[in-house]
Design an enzyme around this catalytic site. Structure first.
Site, short mmCIF file in Angstrom:
data_model
loop_
_atom_site.label_atom_id
_atom_site.label_comp_id
_atom_site.label_asym_id
_atom_site.label_seq_id
_atom_site.Cartn_x
_atom_site.Cartn_y
_atom_site.Cartn_z
N HIS A 281 53.26 43.07 8.95
CA HIS A 281 52.56 43.59 7.69
C HIS A 281 52.63 45.22 7.51
CE1 HIS A 281 49.26 44.12 5.02
NE2 HIS A 281 48.75 45.15 6.11
N VAL A 282 52.57 45.43 6.19
CA VAL A 282 52.63 46.93 5.77
C VAL A 282 51.48 47.05 5.08
CG1 VAL A 282 53.91 48.89 4.78
CG2 VAL A 282 55.16 47.16 6.06
N SER A 302 57.35 37.45 -5.16
CA SER A 302 56.89 37.93 -6.21
C SER A 302 56.68 39.24 -6.58
CB SER A 302 55.65 36.97 -6.68
OG SER A 302 54.66 37.54 -5.70
N ASP A 413 50.08 -23.79 -40.97
CA ASP A 413 48.74 -24.44 -41.24
C ASP A 413 48.97 -25.70 -41.79
OD1 ASP A 413 46.07 -24.87 -42.46
OD2 ASP A 413 46.82 -23.74 -44.20
N GLY A 476 40.97 -32.05 -38.38
CA GLY A 476 40.91 -33.19 -37.61
C GLY A 476 40.27 -32.85 -36.17
N ASP A 517 41.41 -26.34 -38.09
CA ASP A 517 41.26 -25.40 -38.83
C ASP A 517 40.09 -24.46 -39.03
OD1 ASP A 517 39.98 -27.71 -40.00
OD2 ASP A 517 41.37 -27.82 -41.78
#
Length: 722
Positions: A281-282, A302, A413, A476, A517
């Site tokens: 570390h510095v 970075s 139908d 029916g 129907d």
């Protein structure tokens, strides 16, 4: 200036995890400390600050005269991926007690480290406002994901560049809560270069080293590709040894892979090599002087692409860890640092140069802006953050089936007169319809159904319609479970005990549904019509006969013998006319098209039907429409017949209201509009007061039988139970 409502001091918690984030947070902490009338500062230290192997960097916080409120040992040693995850978990376990004790108004979190993710997660879940420093930036590793995750948890954002600000806005963050301040570390470093630097250089690199004649190396592992990053570090050290310049090498951070990188350093004897100084570390003040006057900085930190640009010091950025960062002219990227020669060539190109100073990341005035921003925070505002989503266009599916084909059903139908087949889309649009007279015999009818369905299926391919199945609506009594017509009305001959499902399914290789129907009309209203979303309603078809369907608790009622909703055969008069079912006084005997035709013929035979303005061609059979026309033209007897028919229908509906208590009654079919007003009058006169408010409406569907047949197929495709 203070917006928190009671003018009390804003309690700010600054949590720092490592030497790098402290260099950004320290200027803010000093600024907060200088304004005690506005702020209370609590400092929480965790992460690698508290580890001897990484320099016990918490001491520099104490040397800066900050009171450390809490020290949290959160690092699980191992320096691999699992250790990083366990460290986050350990921090999450320990942080709640600290935050409960401190009760900060706001927590300041920096950057993109895994420790910071634990801080932001804890604060967000404990309803503590978060100010995130350096959000919106892009690098090139897992740090991107962590940084953006913290952004979504944070309530306020301090960014360093215009591009970062735009990224935050693109991420749907509220523009009013974003401050473009610049990097806080620039406030310190822009005023530091001209201080006495030679003593710092001599202390760390030796008395014989001159300005611009040494290298600073700082390289970290890339957690998404640890093996490659270790190999790249080994090549970097080999290149630096060959380059033969005095070099300050800082130990890597605590990310997964750092232990292996330290082994590489020791294997190559870096700590004892005469040209190298290896340090854990510095202090930041001294580090600024070292990079400001270096001949070159090399690595993937970075700091190289951000802070060093302020001095114009040449930088060699290795690999992909910072590849997305904004950089000045001083940075040379070596993305594929896969050979020693490539790194050596970069050193020869960069070493000793001087580039223009860059202020991409700040102008030295970030801290005053941040303090003003903190003072503007209104603690009375709702804590729940809001996202500013852009307008969204209608979703267009990119599934290949949706691009090329329209999901559709074949609907059939079977009426007393006509046989119709249609291609119906998922939205209820009839894409194409085919109509033929309904044959009188079973053989002719079943063959025609098969023929029309095969032709329609072939046509569907040309129309880019994908047929999901076949739905059949027929008169029916029907067993829908087996797809069998049990017995039909007299309108359709030779139509008892008919299996419709098997021949159609075998021919078309599609699933087949069959129902009455009247039931199909109810299904059509449920999916496409006025019954959509209703829990209980009844549909009545007023056509050649009278049919119906009942929806109860969103589902169709069939009954124990599939005879439910034979609403046309509700008896409304004991002495009424004969019905086709063999009974007397049914609704159908009064209000069906057949019943009106019968009455019209009687009037015509007695020359009582036609009035002025009417004529019936000799070759045209008298029917219900002639009776309706006569009533409209003022024929009193025709009007009386229609009123009687409407009254019979109204009485039947009153019985339905009293029995089923639906929320809506829908009249469907060609005669519905002629009956609606009479029916409502009967309900007002005859129904219990508790059901008189039930609405009776005319269906707005053009082909309910076809749409209902299609809905049996389409509901299945959307996993609706039928």
């Amino acid at each position: 200036m203070e917006k928190n409502g009671d003018n009390r001091k804003l309690r700010v918690c600054v949590a720092t995890c490592n030497r790098a984030d402290y260099s950004k947070l320290a200027p803010i902490m000093f600024g907060i400390k200088t304004e005690p009338e506005f702020f209370e500062l609590d400092v929480v230290v965790l992460g690698s600050h508290l580890i001897d192997d990484y320099g016990n960097t918490y001491r520099m916080i104490e040397q800066d005269d900050f009171d450390i409120n809490t020290r949290l040992h959160t690092i699980v040693r191992g320096e691999d991926e699992a250790a990083m995850v366990e460290s986050v978990g350990l921090a999450l376990v320990k942080l709640p007690d600290v935050l409960n004790r401190l009760k900060p108004d706001i927590m300041i979190v920096h950057g993109d480290r895994f420790d910071a993710l634990a801080l932001a997660t804890s604060a967000a879940l404990m309803n503590i406002r978060i100010l995130h420093i350096e959000g919106g930036e892009v690098s090139g590793t897992i740090d991107d994901s962590i940084r953006h995750a913290i952004t979504k948890l944070a309530h306020y954002h301090v960014c360093c560049t215009r591009s970062a600000e735009q990224h935050l806005i693109s991420m749907c963050e509220d523009h009013d809560r974003i401050l473009l301040a610049g990097c806080p570390s620039y406030d310190k470093l822009l005023s530091a270069k001209n201080k006495d630097y030679m003593s710092t250089i001599r202390m760390w690199l030796g008395d014989d080293v001159k300005s611009k004649d040494y290298i600073v190396a700082l390289q970290h592992p890339v957690t998404t590709d640890i093996k490659h990053s270790i190999k790249m570090f080994e090549l970097t050290l080999d290149a630096l040894i060959s380059f033969n310049k005095r070099t300050l090498v800082l130990f890597p951070n605590i990310d997964a892979g750092s232990k292996e990188m330290v082994r590489v350093m020791r294997k190559k004897g870096i700590e004892h090599h005469p040209n190298f100084r290896a340090v854990k570390h510095v202090p930041f003040d001294q580090f600024i002087q070292l990079v400001a006057h270096a001949g070159c900085m090399i690595g993937n930190s970075s700091c190289g692409v951000r802070e060093v640009g302020a001095f114009g010091t040449p930088v060699i950025n290795l690999g992909t860890r910072q590849i997305g960062r904004e950089t000045g002219q001083n940075v040379l990227h070596v993305r594929d640092a896969d050979t020693q020669d490539k790194i050596l060539q970069a050193l020869n190109l960069q070493f000793g140069k001087q580039y223009p100073c860059s202020k991409i990341y700040g102008d030295g005035n970030a801290v005053p802006r941040i303090l003003k921003f903190l003072k503007s925070i209104d603690l009375q505002e709702p804590l729940q953050k809001k996202f500013c989503f852009p307008p969204v266009k209608e979703n267009i599916s990119q599934d290949i089936d949706h691009i090329l084909e329209t999901l559709s059903a074949l609907a059939v139908d079977l009426g007393g007169t006509n046989l119709r087949v249609a291609i119906v889309s998922m939205k209820g649009e009839i894409v194409k319809k085919y109509t033929q007279f309904n044959p009188k015999t079973y053989e002719e009818r079943i063959n025609l159904i098969l023929q029309m369905c095969v032709e329609a299926a072939a046509e569907a391919v040309k129309l880019n319609c994908r047929i999901l199945g076949v739905g059949i609506s027929t008169g029916g009594r029907v067993n829908p479970r087996e797809g069998i017509v049990l017995h039909s009305t007299k309108l359709i001959q030779e139509w008892n005990s008919v299996d419709l499902r098997t021949p159609l399914s075998d021919t078309l290789h599609l699933p087949v549904w069959v129902d009455n129907d009247g039931n199909c009309a109810a299904l059509a209203e449920r999916k496409f019509g006025q019954g959509k979303g209703l829990e209980n309603f009844v549909t009545l078809i007023t056509g050649t006969g009278i049919g119906g369907g009942i929806i109860h608790q969103h589902e169709l009622i069939h009954g124990s013998s599939f005879c439910a909703a034979e609403l046309g055969h509700l008896v409304v008069s004991l002495g009424g006319p004969d019905c086709s079912c063999g009974s007397r006084g049914c609704i159908e005997a009064y209000a069906s098209g057949m019943a009106l035709q019968r009455e019209a013929k009687k009037l015509h035979d007695e020359d009582l039907l036609l009035v002025e303005g009417m004529s019936v061609p000799k070759d045209e059979a008298v029917g219900a429409l002639h009776l309706i026309q006569a009533a409209k033209l003022g024929n009193a007897k025709a009007q009386s017949i229609l009123r009687t028919a409407g009254t019979a229908l109204g009485l039947g509906i009153v019985n339905i209201l009293h029995t089923m208590n639906p929320s809506l009654v829908i009249l469907s079919g060609v005669l519905a509009s002629h009956y609606i007003h009479i029916v409502k009058d009967v309900i007002r006169q005859q129904a219990l007061s508790s059901v008189q408010d039930v609405d009776v409406v005319v269906s707005n569907l053009v082909d309910p039988a076809l749409l209902g047949a299609a809905s049996m197929v389409l509901d299945y495709t959307t996993r609706r139970i039928y």
